[in-house]
Write an enzyme that holds these catalytic residues in place. Structure first.
Site, PDB file in Angstrom:
ATOM      1  N   GLY A  12      28.779  73.256  54.091  1.00 31.47           N
ATOM      2  CA  GLY A  12      28.086  73.011  55.352  1.00 31.47           C
ATOM      3  C   GLY A  12      27.276  71.737  55.401  1.00 31.47           C
ATOM      4  O   GLY A  12      27.684  70.686  54.889  1.00 31.47           O
ATOM      5  N   SER A  32      22.456  73.876  44.076  1.00 27.08           N
ATOM      6  CA  SER A  32      23.166  74.975  44.715  1.00 27.08           C
ATOM      7  C   SER A  32      23.605  75.969  43.657  1.00 27.08           C
ATOM      8  O   SER A  32      23.821  75.596  42.499  1.00 27.08           O
ATOM      9  CB  SER A  32      24.394  74.449  45.469  1.00 27.08           C
ATOM     10  N   TYR A 145      16.557  87.155  58.575  1.00 30.38           N
ATOM     11  CA  TYR A 145      16.809  85.714  58.484  1.00 30.38           C
ATOM     12  C   TYR A 145      15.824  84.906  59.328  1.00 30.38           C
ATOM     13  O   TYR A 145      15.158  83.986  58.826  1.00 30.38           O
ATOM     14  CB  TYR A 145      18.243  85.413  58.936  1.00 30.38           C
TER      15      TYR A 145
END
Length: 226
Positions: A12, A32, A145
């Site tokens: 992304g 990551s 979220y």
């Protein structure tokens, strides 16, 4: 050569930002849980480390890397995010803690590690969501979220106040819909008007120039609903 730390770089927007900054001859530390996509780019000015925002050991490894290899950090982009899309009463404690650990607690702790290495003109940019902005349109299923990302907005305001005399600057971008894997998880079948590359370009530019004009600010970056 600017030195930039970016989280959430396996896919992304984060993955696109790594490539954009690399083209500008920046030195990048890409963090990551899955470093392989960035490692496979074979970019000489990019270091990709396996990194989990929930891991104390990984936080210490980043701190050690920076102290041993970099004299300072110019930009930190807190881009990583974790999403659970479920009805409120079905979200387990484990899922809730995991989302908050990545989106809020881990971001808090990584910033603690990096800020001491930043100069007065440094810039910390955190990525939130339009769903975390007070008064914005909200969507069911995203209680964990969006509320965790809302915490980053207040944190940014607090840190800007705490460091207003010495720097660095702190700002937060609340993103609208961007064509990423995460958006597909939240809104299956929805086709957003903005690509990950386009948003990455905007964030990369803001990270390098925004501190001249903003500090402690929330900027809403959205041209659609959701």
């Amino acid at each position: 050569m600017k030195r930039i730390v970016i989280t959430g770089t396996s896919r992304g927007i984060g993955f696109e930002m790594v490539q954009l900054f690399a083209q500008q001859d920046c030195e990048i530390l890409a963090l990551s849980r899955n470093p392989k996509p960035v490692q496979e780019l074979n970019l000489s000015n990019v270091t990709a480390l396996p990194f989990d925002l929930a891991s104390t050991k990984d936080l210490e490894n980043v701190e050690s890397f920076l102290k041993e290899n970099w004299s300072s950090v110019d930009i930190l982009i807190n881009n990583a995010g974790k999403l659970v899309n479920k009805p409120f009463t079905e979200i387990t404690a484990e899922e809730l803690f995991s989302v908050y650990q990545t989106n809020a607690v881990g971001t808090f702790q990584l910033t603690q590690k990096v800020v001491p290495m930043m100069k007065s003109d440094g810039h910390v940019v955190s990525i939130s969501t339009m769903g975390g902005v007070q008064g914005s349109l909200k969507f069911p299923g995203l209680s964990a979220y969006s509320s965790s990302k809302a915490a980053i907005i207040t944190l940014t305001e607090l840190l800007a106040e705490e460091y207003k005399e010495s720097g660095p600057s702190f700002n937060v971008l609340a993103l609208g819909a961007v064509k990423t894997e995460m958006l597909a998880e939240a809104f299956p079948g929805y086709e957003p008007p903005t690509t990950a590359r386009e948003m990455a370009s905007y964030i990369a530019n803001f990270a390098q120039t925004g501190a001249q004009f903003y500090n402690g600010k929330l900027l809403q970056v959205s041209n659609s609903t959701p």
